[in-house]
Write a protein that holds these residues in place. Structure first.
Motif, PDB file in Angstrom:
ATOM      1  N   PHE A  55     -19.573  -1.873   2.079  1.00  0.00           N
ATOM      2  CA  PHE A  55     -18.288  -2.500   2.922  1.00  0.00           C
ATOM      3  C   PHE A  55     -19.013  -3.419   3.854  1.00  0.00           C
ATOM      4  O   PHE A  55     -19.816  -3.033   4.653  1.00  0.00           O
ATOM      5  N   VAL A  56     -18.180  -4.734   4.094  1.00  0.00           N
ATOM      6  CA  VAL A  56     -18.722  -5.445   5.353  1.00  0.00           C
ATOM      7  C   VAL A  56     -17.484  -5.627   6.353  1.00  0.00           C
ATOM      8  O   VAL A  56     -17.622  -5.195   7.484  1.00  0.00           O
ATOM      9  N   SER A  57     -16.432  -5.799   5.909  1.00  0.00           N
ATOM     10  CA  SER A  57     -15.037  -5.986   6.762  1.00  0.00           C
ATOM     11  C   SER A  57     -13.831  -5.979   5.850  1.00  0.00           C
ATOM     12  O   SER A  57     -13.842  -6.044   4.718  1.00  0.00           O
ATOM     13  N   TYR A  58     -12.761  -5.977   6.682  1.00  0.00           N
ATOM     14  CA  TYR A  58     -11.365  -6.107   5.951  1.00  0.00           C
ATOM     15  C   TYR A  58     -10.614  -7.037   6.710  1.00  0.00           C
ATOM     16  O   TYR A  58     -10.940  -7.320   8.041  1.00  0.00           O
ATOM     17  N   GLN A  59      -9.708  -7.766   6.039  1.00  0.00           N
ATOM     18  CA  GLN A  59      -8.677  -8.403   6.631  1.00  0.00           C
ATOM     19  C   GLN A  59      -7.348  -8.251   6.373  1.00  0.00           C
ATOM     20  O   GLN A  59      -6.880  -8.324   5.168  1.00  0.00           O
ATOM     21  N   GLU A  60      -6.387  -8.313   6.924  1.00  0.00           N
ATOM     22  CA  GLU A  60      -4.907  -7.890   6.730  1.00  0.00           C
ATOM     23  C   GLU A  60      -4.310  -9.414   6.534  1.00  0.00           C
ATOM     24  O   GLU A  60      -4.698 -10.229   7.450  1.00  0.00           O
ATOM     25  N   ILE A  61      -3.867  -9.555   5.416  1.00  0.00           N
ATOM     26  CA  ILE A  61      -3.387 -11.024   5.316  1.00  0.00           C
ATOM     27  C   ILE A  61      -1.731 -10.613   5.069  1.00  0.00           C
ATOM     28  O   ILE A  61      -1.158 -10.173   4.379  1.00  0.00           O
ATOM     29  N   HIS A  62      -1.181 -11.392   6.312  1.00  0.00           N
ATOM     30  CA  HIS A  62       0.410 -11.423   6.611  1.00  0.00           C
ATOM     31  C   HIS A  62       1.083 -12.547   5.765  1.00  0.00           C
ATOM     32  O   HIS A  62       0.767 -13.631   5.431  1.00  0.00           O
ATOM     33  N   GLN A  63       2.322 -12.093   5.522  1.00  0.00           N
ATOM     34  CA  GLN A  63       3.187 -12.908   4.899  1.00  0.00           C
ATOM     35  C   GLN A  63       3.634 -14.019   5.873  1.00  0.00           C
ATOM     36  O   GLN A  63       3.859 -13.968   7.051  1.00  0.00           O
ATOM     37  N   PRO A  64       3.531 -15.291   5.621  1.00  0.00           N
ATOM     38  CA  PRO A  64       3.887 -16.514   6.651  1.00  0.00           C
ATOM     39  C   PRO A  64       5.113 -16.311   7.385  1.00  0.00           C
ATOM     40  O   PRO A  64       5.208 -16.408   8.567  1.00  0.00           O
TER      41      PRO A  64
ATOM     42  N   ARG B  53       7.122 -13.672   7.591  1.00  0.00           N
ATOM     43  CA  ARG B  53       7.162 -12.352   8.003  1.00  0.00           C
ATOM     44  C   ARG B  53       5.983 -11.886   8.502  1.00  0.00           C
ATOM     45  O   ARG B  53       5.161 -11.036   8.062  1.00  0.00           O
ATOM     46  N   PRO B  54       5.537 -12.242   9.833  1.00  0.00           N
ATOM     47  CA  PRO B  54       4.269 -11.867  10.378  1.00  0.00           C
ATOM     48  C   PRO B  54       3.808 -10.427  10.640  1.00  0.00           C
ATOM     49  O   PRO B  54       2.783  -9.992  10.676  1.00  0.00           O
ATOM     50  N   LEU B  55       4.949  -9.522  10.412  1.00  0.00           N
ATOM     51  CA  LEU B  55       4.660  -8.085  10.869  1.00  0.00           C
ATOM     52  C   LEU B  55       4.574  -7.383   9.311  1.00  0.00           C
ATOM     53  O   LEU B  55       4.144  -6.161   9.402  1.00  0.00           O
ATOM     54  N   HIS B  56       4.896  -7.972   8.179  1.00  0.00           N
ATOM     55  CA  HIS B  56       4.532  -7.412   6.894  1.00  0.00           C
ATOM     56  C   HIS B  56       3.039  -8.014   6.311  1.00  0.00           C
ATOM     57  O   HIS B  56       2.778  -8.976   6.361  1.00  0.00           O
ATOM     58  N   ILE B  57       2.556  -6.909   6.128  1.00  0.00           N
ATOM     59  CA  ILE B  57       0.969  -7.038   5.270  1.00  0.00           C
ATOM     60  C   ILE B  57       1.061  -7.497   3.772  1.00  0.00           C
ATOM     61  O   ILE B  57       1.861  -6.611   3.208  1.00  0.00           O
ATOM     62  N   LYS B  58       0.950  -8.587   3.455  1.00  0.00           N
ATOM     63  CA  LYS B  58       1.070  -8.831   2.138  1.00  0.00           C
ATOM     64  C   LYS B  58      -0.038  -8.183   1.204  1.00  0.00           C
ATOM     65  O   LYS B  58       0.246  -7.842   0.240  1.00  0.00           O
TER      66      LYS B  58
ATOM     67  N   ASP C 203      -3.227  -4.452  -3.037  1.00  0.00           N
ATOM     68  CA  ASP C 203      -1.727  -4.964  -3.153  1.00  0.00           C
ATOM     69  C   ASP C 203      -0.942  -4.347  -2.024  1.00  0.00           C
ATOM     70  O   ASP C 203      -1.317  -3.210  -1.572  1.00  0.00           O
ATOM     71  N   GLY C 204      -0.134  -5.082  -1.530  1.00  0.00           N
ATOM     72  CA  GLY C 204       0.771  -4.766  -0.459  1.00  0.00           C
ATOM     73  C   GLY C 204       1.474  -3.378  -0.583  1.00  0.00           C
ATOM     74  O   GLY C 204       2.064  -2.619   0.318  1.00  0.00           O
ATOM     75  N   VAL C 205       1.856  -2.936  -2.093  1.00  0.00           N
ATOM     76  CA  VAL C 205       2.405  -1.771  -2.230  1.00  0.00           C
ATOM     77  C   VAL C 205       1.743  -0.482  -2.027  1.00  0.00           C
ATOM     78  O   VAL C 205       2.050   0.345  -1.631  1.00  0.00           O
ATOM     79  N   SER C 206       0.343  -0.883  -1.802  1.00  0.00           N
ATOM     80  CA  SER C 206      -0.546   0.441  -1.359  1.00  0.00           C
ATOM     81  C   SER C 206      -0.751   0.760   0.124  1.00  0.00           C
ATOM     82  O   SER C 206      -1.373   1.461   0.531  1.00  0.00           O
ATOM     83  N   ILE C 207      -0.271  -0.483   0.946  1.00  0.00           N
ATOM     84  CA  ILE C 207      -0.682  -0.188   2.363  1.00  0.00           C
ATOM     85  C   ILE C 207       0.344   0.632   3.202  1.00  0.00           C
ATOM     86  O   ILE C 207       1.403   0.459   3.016  1.00  0.00           O
ATOM     87  N   ASN C 208      -0.317   1.348   3.755  1.00  0.00           N
ATOM     88  CA  ASN C 208       0.361   2.351   4.482  1.00  0.00           C
ATOM     89  C   ASN C 208      -0.538   2.578   5.990  1.00  0.00           C
ATOM     90  O   ASN C 208      -1.724   2.036   6.007  1.00  0.00           O
ATOM     91  N   THR C 209      -0.049   3.466   6.875  1.00  0.00           N
ATOM     92  CA  THR C 209      -0.617   3.878   8.218  1.00  0.00           C
ATOM     93  C   THR C 209      -2.097   4.374   7.871  1.00  0.00           C
ATOM     94  O   THR C 209      -3.202   4.132   8.324  1.00  0.00           O
ATOM     95  N   GLN C 210      -2.032   5.460   6.915  1.00  0.00           N
ATOM     96  CA  GLN C 210      -3.231   6.272   6.481  1.00  0.00           C
ATOM     97  C   GLN C 210      -4.304   5.231   6.074  1.00  0.00           C
ATOM     98  O   GLN C 210      -5.324   5.460   6.134  1.00  0.00           O
ATOM     99  N   LEU C 211      -3.807   4.508   4.754  1.00  0.00           N
ATOM    100  CA  LEU C 211      -4.939   3.401   4.513  1.00  0.00           C
ATOM    101  C   LEU C 211      -5.518   2.676   5.619  1.00  0.00           C
ATOM    102  O   LEU C 211      -6.723   2.373   5.744  1.00  0.00           O
TER     103      LEU C 211
END
Length: 175
Positions: free
Chosen positions: A54-63, A65-70, A85-93
């Motif tokens: 692992f090196v890093s990660y980046q959240e990619i937001h919808q243009p 809807r900036p609060l929604h992570i794509k 994929d966005g369907v798998s994203i939650n606070t725990q992840l």
């Protein structure tokens, strides 16, 4: 009497009807067939196994809807990046990803059709579970299937108005 001979105006212009027809067919096809392919049900054996660091990660937001992570891009020591994929994203992840240290060994199972991470493991356990992820992707593709069917219905409406406009124009030429 002249007013009786005038034809009623079609509610949608020919240009708008053609645009509705074309756009609905294109988007309907992507939502119906594309999503079924990209999120197709797969077995663990058909997925590519990537073992790297692992090196890093980046959240990619919808243009819009900036609060929604794509999706979340995972950058790895092998020079590649893979997406969750966005369907798998939650606070725990997100908490689990932020707890990862750079150069930590990770194992990823990659969906063969979409290059999406369907399982994410470290030496300490699973961050993303294969069964849960494939179930969520299946539900997402079912939702897009219904959206695709609705767009095909919109294409039929567009076709109806194209035909109606042509009939009205033909009748107008005859009178």
């Amino acid at each position: 009497m002249k007013e009786e001979s005038k034809m009623r105006k079609v509610p949608i212009s020919l240009g708008k009807a053609i645009a509705l027809l074309v756009v609905s067919i294109l988007l309907g096809s992507v939502f119906t067939f594309g999503m079924q392919h990209w999120n197709a049900e797969v077995t663990r054996k058909s997925c590519a196994l990537v073992e790297t660091q692992f090196v890093s990660y980046q959240e990619i937001h919808q243009p819009k809807r900036p609060l929604h992570i794509k999706e979340i891009a995972i950058y790895c020591a092998n020079g590649e990046h893979y997406n969750i994929d966005g369907v798998s994203i939650n606070t725990q992840l997100k908490d689990a990803l932020s707890a990862l240290s750079e150069q930590e060994n990770i194992s990823l199972l990659i969906h063969p059709n979409s290059n999406t991470i369907v399982e994410f493991s470290t030496e300490n356990g699973n961050i993303l579970d294969f069964n849960k992820t494939t179930r969520k992707l299946g539900r997402e593709s079912t939702g897009f299937l219904f959206l695709g069917f609705f767009l095909y219905f919109c294409a039929l409406v567009g076709l109806y108005y194209v035909v109606l406009n042509c009939i009205h124009k033909r009748k107008a030429k005859c009178t």
